[in-house]
Design an enzyme around this catalytic site. Structure first.
Site, PDB file in Angstrom:
ATOM      1  N   GLU A  87     -30.899  -0.009  54.710  1.00  0.00           N
ATOM      2  CA  GLU A  87     -30.366  -0.284  55.591  1.00  0.00           C
ATOM      3  C   GLU A  87     -29.420  -1.705  56.545  1.00  0.00           C
ATOM      4  O   GLU A  87     -30.161  -2.718  55.580  1.00  0.00           O
ATOM      5  CB  GLU A  87     -31.569  -0.526  57.510  1.00  0.00           C
ATOM      6  CG  GLU A  87     -32.755   0.866  57.493  1.00  0.00           C
ATOM      7  CD  GLU A  87     -33.650   1.325  56.323  1.00  0.00           C
ATOM      8  OE1 GLU A  87     -34.317  -0.229  55.831  1.00  0.00           O
ATOM      9  OE2 GLU A  87     -33.615   2.727  55.493  1.00  0.00           O
ATOM     10  N   SER A 106     -38.893   8.646  53.124  1.00  0.00           N
ATOM     11  CA  SER A 106     -39.511   9.316  52.333  1.00  0.00           C
ATOM     12  C   SER A 106     -40.593  10.280  53.933  1.00  0.00           C
ATOM     13  O   SER A 106     -40.093  10.165  54.869  1.00  0.00           O
ATOM     14  CB  SER A 106     -40.248   8.855  51.451  1.00  0.00           C
ATOM     15  OG  SER A 106     -41.454   7.964  51.915  1.00  0.00           O
ATOM     16  N   ASN A 129     -41.669  -5.152  53.628  1.00  0.00           N
ATOM     17  CA  ASN A 129     -40.394  -6.135  53.956  1.00  0.00           C
ATOM     18  C   ASN A 129     -40.479  -6.158  55.500  1.00  0.00           C
ATOM     19  O   ASN A 129     -40.565  -5.173  55.886  1.00  0.00           O
ATOM     20  CB  ASN A 129     -39.666  -6.195  53.459  1.00  0.00           C
ATOM     21  CG  ASN A 129     -38.710  -4.494  53.477  1.00  0.00           C
ATOM     22  OD1 ASN A 129     -39.083  -3.671  52.631  1.00  0.00           O
ATOM     23  ND2 ASN A 129     -38.359  -4.376  54.397  1.00  0.00           N
TER      24      ASN A 129
HETATM   25  N1  HPA Z   1     -36.193   0.371  54.969  1.00  0.00           N
HETATM   26  C1  HPA Z   1     -36.194   1.781  53.747  1.00  0.00           C
HETATM   27  N2  HPA Z   1     -37.660   1.735  53.165  1.00  0.00           N
HETATM   28  C2  HPA Z   1     -38.387   1.001  52.752  1.00  0.00           C
HETATM   29  C3  HPA Z   1     -37.897  -0.153  52.984  1.00  0.00           C
HETATM   30  C4  HPA Z   1     -37.258  -1.354  54.223  1.00  0.00           C
HETATM   31  O1  HPA Z   1     -37.116  -2.290  54.557  1.00  0.00           O
HETATM   32  N3  HPA Z   1     -39.390  -1.336  52.356  1.00  0.00           N
HETATM   33  C5  HPA Z   1     -39.659  -0.324  51.958  1.00  0.00           C
HETATM   34  N4  HPA Z   1     -39.147   0.993  52.006  1.00  0.00           N
END
Ligand code: HPA
Length: 167
Positions: A87, A106, A129
Site C-alpha cells: 500500500e 488475502s 510489519n
Molecule cells: N500490506 C499488505 N499485505 C501484507 C503486508 C502489508 O503491509 N504485510 C504482509 N502482507
C-alpha cells in the site's frame, strides 16, 4: 465432511500497539477491493450473510487458548487490499480511518466462499510489519518472509493448540 476453515496470513499492522511478530485473530473484515468469488454464481445462496463471518465461538477459543499459554493475541479487523504491490502511506491512513487494524492481500475471498459453503471460519494474521509509512522499515516480500520465519515457531505452536481444541 469439512466444517471448519482455519486461515492464516501475513499482514501489516495499522496499530502502534500491535508491532511486528504479533498475532491477531480476525473479528471482521473490510472488503476494500469490492470483489467477490460469488460473482457469476446463481441462486439465492449467493446472498451470503456476512454477520459473524469469523465464527465468534472459534475466535473466543483462540483468545482463550492464547491466554492459557501466556501468548498475546490481538483482536481486530482485517482490510483486504488486492496487491500484489504494498500500500501507499495514504492508503494505509485511509484503511485506518475506515476501521482496519491490519491489512493484507488475502483471506477475504476465501472467507466469503467458505461462508457460502456453510463452513465456520477462524482466521489469524501474523503481523510482519507496520503499514507503509508508519515506520522506517523497508517493505518487501523478502522482509515479510524473514519476519514470518522468525515468528513461525511461536505462531505454529499456538495454532496447534487451537486446532487441537477445535469443536
Ligand atoms: N500490506 C499488505 N499485505 C501484507 C503486508 C502489508 O503491509 N504485510 C504482509 N502482507
Amino acid at each position: 465432511g469439512c466444517h471448519t476453515l482455519v486461515q492464516t496470513n501475513a499482514a501489516g499492522s495499522l496499530r502502534t500497539d500491535m508491532p511486528p511478530q504479533s498475532l491477531m485473530v480476525l473479528t471482521d473484515h473490510l472488503n476494500l477491493v469490492q470483489r467477490s468469488p460469488l460473482v457469476g454464481t446463481h441462486g439465492n445462496e449467493r446472498f451470503v450473510n456476512m454477520i459473524d463471518a469469523y465464527y465468534p465461538e472459534l475466535k473466543r477459543l483462540a483468545v482463550h487458548t492464547a491466554h492459557t499459554y501466556g501468548a498475546t493475541l490481538f483482536e481486530g479487523v482485517y482490510g483486504w487490499f488486492l496487491g500484489p504491490q504494498f500500500e501507499t502511506p495514504a492508503e494505509i491512513r485511509m484503511a485506518k480511518l475506515l476501521g482496519a487494524d491490519a491489512v493484507g492481500m488475502s483471506t477475504v475471498p476465501e472467507t466469503i466462499l467458505a461462508r457460502h459453503l456453510g463452513l465456520r471460519v477462524l482466521a489469524l494474521s501474523f503481523i510482519t510489519n507496520f503499514g507503509a509509512g508508519m515506520s522506517t522499515e523497508n517493505l518487501s516480500h523478502a522482509h515479510t518472509l524473514q519476519q514470518a520465519k522468525a515468528g513461525s515457531a511461536a505462531a505454529s505452536q499456538l495454532l496447534a493448540h487451537i486446532i487441537a481444541k477445535l469443536p
